[in-house]
Design a protein around this motif. Structure first.
Motif, PDB file in Angstrom:
ATOM      1  N   UNK A 165       0.885  -1.294   0.052  1.00  0.00           N
ATOM      2  CA  UNK A 165      -0.050   0.088  -0.022  1.00  0.00           C
ATOM      3  C   UNK A 165       1.079   1.232  -0.019  1.00  0.00           C
ATOM      4  N   UNK A 166       1.108   1.830  -1.261  1.00  0.00           N
ATOM      5  CA  UNK A 166       2.048   2.998  -1.439  1.00  0.00           C
ATOM      6  C   UNK A 166       1.577   4.346  -0.501  1.00  0.00           C
ATOM      7  N   UNK A 167       2.669   4.994  -0.213  1.00  0.00           N
ATOM      8  CA  UNK A 167       2.369   6.643   0.285  1.00  0.00           C
ATOM      9  C   UNK A 167       1.769   7.186  -1.306  1.00  0.00           C
ATOM     10  N   UNK A 168       2.159   6.929  -2.294  1.00  0.00           N
ATOM     11  CA  UNK A 168       1.356   7.242  -3.589  1.00  0.00           C
ATOM     12  C   UNK A 168       0.488   8.420  -3.732  1.00  0.00           C
ATOM     13  N   UNK A 169       1.214   9.688  -3.597  1.00  0.00           N
ATOM     14  CA  UNK A 169       0.537  10.803  -3.577  1.00  0.00           C
ATOM     15  C   UNK A 169      -0.026  11.091  -4.985  1.00  0.00           C
ATOM     16  N   UNK A 170       0.938  10.547  -6.276  1.00  0.00           N
ATOM     17  CA  UNK A 170       0.793  11.256  -7.364  1.00  0.00           C
ATOM     18  C   UNK A 170       1.186  12.508  -7.745  1.00  0.00           C
ATOM     19  N   UNK A 171       2.506  12.885  -7.089  1.00  0.00           N
ATOM     20  CA  UNK A 171       3.395  13.998  -7.445  1.00  0.00           C
ATOM     21  C   UNK A 171       4.450  13.495  -8.544  1.00  0.00           C
ATOM     22  N   UNK A 172       4.716  14.400  -9.346  1.00  0.00           N
ATOM     23  CA  UNK A 172       5.697  14.063 -10.471  1.00  0.00           C
ATOM     24  C   UNK A 172       7.085  13.756  -9.963  1.00  0.00           C
ATOM     25  N   UNK A 173       7.442  14.129  -8.604  1.00  0.00           N
ATOM     26  CA  UNK A 173       8.841  14.199  -7.881  1.00  0.00           C
ATOM     27  C   UNK A 173       8.753  12.762  -7.261  1.00  0.00           C
ATOM     28  N   UNK A 204      -2.989   2.507  -4.063  1.00  0.00           N
ATOM     29  CA  UNK A 204      -2.928   3.621  -3.132  1.00  0.00           C
ATOM     30  C   UNK A 204      -4.573   4.001  -2.921  1.00  0.00           C
ATOM     31  N   UNK A 205      -4.750   3.879  -1.499  1.00  0.00           N
ATOM     32  CA  UNK A 205      -6.048   4.433  -1.096  1.00  0.00           C
ATOM     33  C   UNK A 205      -6.682   5.867  -1.268  1.00  0.00           C
ATOM     34  N   UNK A 206      -5.367   6.657  -1.541  1.00  0.00           N
ATOM     35  CA  UNK A 206      -5.441   8.160  -1.849  1.00  0.00           C
ATOM     36  C   UNK A 206      -6.232   8.251  -2.994  1.00  0.00           C
ATOM     37  N   UNK A 207      -6.202   7.434  -4.144  1.00  0.00           N
ATOM     38  CA  UNK A 207      -6.853   7.596  -5.265  1.00  0.00           C
ATOM     39  C   UNK A 207      -8.533   7.772  -5.006  1.00  0.00           C
ATOM     40  N   UNK A 208      -8.726   7.238  -3.933  1.00  0.00           N
ATOM     41  CA  UNK A 208     -10.153   6.937  -3.548  1.00  0.00           C
ATOM     42  C   UNK A 208     -10.865   8.172  -2.723  1.00  0.00           C
TER      43      UNK A 208
END
Length: 692
Positions: A297-305, A332-336
């Motif tokens: 389960x990623x940190x996975x914020x979706x930032x380009x860096x 990543x749950x952040x996508x939800x």
């Protein structure tokens, strides 16, 4: 590290009031990101041309069941919604673990809360209306301390702030405390409530937010994250203790580790090498090989860096250790629900625990094609885009990552729960479902929630549910449902929802009078006198807790207005509280010269009995004026301290009492007469001595 069992959980996140609703949203691929609710931001922030208009929001962050927690209206008004939320989540997680508040009191349980937002405090300080309850109501330390106080816990009580990794850092701190013997069990929570549009605008200026209000984790469209809010809570205890106590175990936390980017190019710029080191350290403490990790389960914020750095570290440690053609799965749950910032780590932990519990991996949203800087095939990584079987075996491991903008990384390693001990119950065993709450309406609401709950009838029986319900705190209002199968229980729940207190199948009194007759008798005793012991003795033998994720206590929440900035031209009026009477004041508590004074009414009263009654009414009225309403669950025979009256409130109470009576009582009178009834006698005697 010795393995630790996760035995209880709760959450309130965008689109979901509990883990069951969250899991349904995850499996269905639901995005709970929406437009900013009207009125959420101040006028200035709302009018900013570029303030993002999307986010993951809680439905009603201003609602709270203050009376349930013995908190007065006045104090609740100045209580940070984050404190309110953590209290309710802690109760729900403890109840999900089939424990009562009484089970915990005086025990060395630790409380560890990850938090960092102070939006409410800033709004409160800028409102122009300060109150002494605002000091504890807005203090960050109270996020943990208030939980320890309410449950009577004697272990560590700490708030951890490492930025966006705070709640997973709280988990790591709890793991360490359990290993060191600082506590026997732990409540771990994370919380974030977004009340200032200016903070969102500040993050946009920093460059962290997505233009379209979505987290495109590992996708070529990744341009930032969308903010979210909410909280979650878990209950941890050693695996040995959990198996001894017959607890349901969602998953095992095998180990965790934390570290920092340290000397890298710029503050806020992540280090792939540092992230790799934390992954390896977590694997060492958990006693697992990187090749055993089958999902992260990623940190996975979706930032380009951030995305390419996280992907490289996973590929470096896990991807290269796994065989070709068997990539590590990620999501990543952040996508939800958006990025819950200080609560993001525990949101990911709850998702990962549910993944292991259900043996399914939900899809990660908003992924079509990978970032050009992320070669997923070379890194041996696969983003899960459709729900699939987990296929986890006893030796498999699941990772959870959370990274803070200041460089503090945390990684936890989970594993499947061991096979439960104990034998299965007989399929036709009869059961009594005991429903209890503080009001008849709440009892009906609990029945309604159970009626709507998606029970896994292949995994638990009606007896399993009965065992879980009888282990809860018992309140003054009760109902009971009898049944030997799911149809009978559902029919009984419908009767409770309709207003009945006793639901027994019509044929029960005429069949099997020995067994069912005893159950009916126990059910009647429970409804009328709260005798839960008779019910417990009649339940068939079996493992204590095999019905997790049941609906928890139905809080009766009411709104508490959030503070806003004082108008420039004139200061806004302070919150007013109803004054129930007791002396020469009107409904708002202002002295009214047209009303008879208390001393006048006392002098006109006939006899000691009527005068003491007037004094007691005065005392109760003054306390109510201080707390903005009647003190919850107030007992006139108990001491002020046992009723939750703090020392500062007692001093204010004494001042008001002396003003109303014209007496000059000192603090000694409160210590010598520590209950309302005793103090009423004391005041009456002093009035007689000075006025005759």
């Amino acid at each position: 590290m010795k393995p630790v069992a996760l035995v209880g959980m709760s959450c309130r996140v965008p689109g979901a009031e509990n883990p069951t609703e969250l899991w349904a949203n995850l499996l269905s691929g639901t995005s709970s990101v929406r437009r900013t609710p009207e009125g959420r931001w101040t006028a200035a922030a709302a009018s900013a041309d570029r303030t993002p208009s999307f986010g993951g929001f809680l439905k009603d962050p201003d609602l709270f069941d203050a009376a349930f927690f013995g908190i007065s209206q006045r104090e609740a008004t100045y209580l940070d919604p984050q404190q309110r939320l953590v209290l309710e989540l802690a109760w729900e997680a403890v109840e999900d673990a089939a424990l009562t508040a009484g089970d915990l009191r005086g025990r060395r349980w630790g409380v560890f809360v990850g938090a960092g937002s102070d939006d409410f405090r800033l709004r409160y300080l800028g409102s122009g209306h300060l109150d002494r309850f605002g000091h504890t109501g807005t203090a960050g330390c109270m996020l943990a301390n208030r939980v320890s106080h309410h449950f009577g816990l004697r272990g560590p009580s700490e708030v951890i702030d490492t930025g966006q990794s705070s709640s997973l850092a709280a988990l790591h701190r709890a793991m360490c405390a359990l290993q060191l013997g600082e506590c026997e069990a732990a409540v771990v929570a994370g919380v974030a409530v977004n009340l200032l549009g200016e903070v969102t605008e500040q993050i946009r200026l920093w460059g962290g937010l997505s233009a379209d209000g979505r987290c495109h984790t590992f996708d070529e469209r990744a341009d930032g994250y969308v903010r979210g809010e909410g909280g979650a809570c878990v209950v941890l205890k050693s695996l040995e203790a959990a198996r001894r106590d017959g607890d349901h175990v969602y998953c095992v936390v095998r180990g965790s580790a934390t570290g920092n980017d340290g000397d890298r190019g710029a503050l806020g710029e992540p280090s792939a090498q540092a992230q790799s080191e934390v992954l390896r350290a977590a694997h060492r403490t958990a006693g697992v090989s990187a090749a055993d990790v089958s999902y992260i389960e990623l940190h996975g914020t979706g930032t380009p860096v951030g995305d390419p750095v996280e992907a490289w570290a996973i590929g470096d440690v896990v991807g290269r250790a796994r065989p070709g053609g068997s990539p590590v799965r990620v999501g990543s749950v952040k996508t939800n629900i958006g990025h819950l910032e200080s609560a993001a780590g525990i949101a990911g932990l709850v998702k990962a625990a549910l993944v292991l519990h259900h043996q399914r991996i939900p899809p990660s949203l908003n992924f079509v094609r990978s970032n050009l800087d992320i070669d997923l095939e070379a890194l041996n990584i696969r983003v899960v885009t459709r729900a699939e079987d987990g296929g986890f075996t006893a030796g498999d491991a699941v990772g959870v990552s959370s990274f803070g903008m200041g460089g503090t990384h945390v990684h936890a390693v989970l594993g499947p729960a061991p096979a439960p001990d104990g034998c299965a119950d007989a399929p036709c065993a009869q059961a009594l479902w005991c429903l209890s709450a503080r009001s008849p309406e709440a009892v009906r609401e609990l029945a309604r929630a159970l009626l709507a709950h998606p029970f896994d009838t292949d995994a638990c029986t009606v007896v399993d549910v009965a065992r879980a319900l009888k282990g809860r705190t018992q309140w003054e209002h009760r109902a009971v449902v009898a049944g030997s199968d799911w149809d009978e229980v559902r029919q009984g729940l419908e009767k409770i929802v309709a207003g009945h207190h006793f639901a027994v199948p019509s044929e029960w009194p005429d069949t099997d009078p020995t067994v069912r007759g005893a159950l009916v008798q126990a059910a009647g005793a429970y409804v009328h006198s709260g005798d839960i012991e008779a019910v417990r003795q009649l339940l068939p033998a079996g493992r204590a807790h095999r019905a997790p994720l049941l609906p928890t206590y139905p809080f009766r929440r009411e709104p508490f207005r959030l503070p806003g900035p004082a108008p420039r031209a004139a200061q806004a009026s302070a919150p007013s509280f109803p004054y129930p009477g007791g002396r020469d004041r009107d409904a708002s508590g202002v002295i009214d010269p047209n009303l008879p004074s208390f001393t006048g009414r006392w002098a006109a009263a006939r006899g000691d009995t009527e005068r003491i009654w007037l004094v007691r009414e005065l005392l109760e009225g003054e306390l109510a004026a201080i707390y903005g309403g009647t003190v919850p669950d107030f007992d006139p025979e108990a001491s002020f301290s046992d009723n939750g009256i703090d020392s500062m409130s007692l001093l204010e109470f004494l001042d008001r009492l002396n003003t109303a009576t014209g007496l000059h009582l000192s603090e000694v009178a409160l210590f010598d007469n520590p209950t309302i009834n005793e103090l009423a006698e004391c005041v009456h005697k002093e009035m007689e001595a000075t006025r005759g």
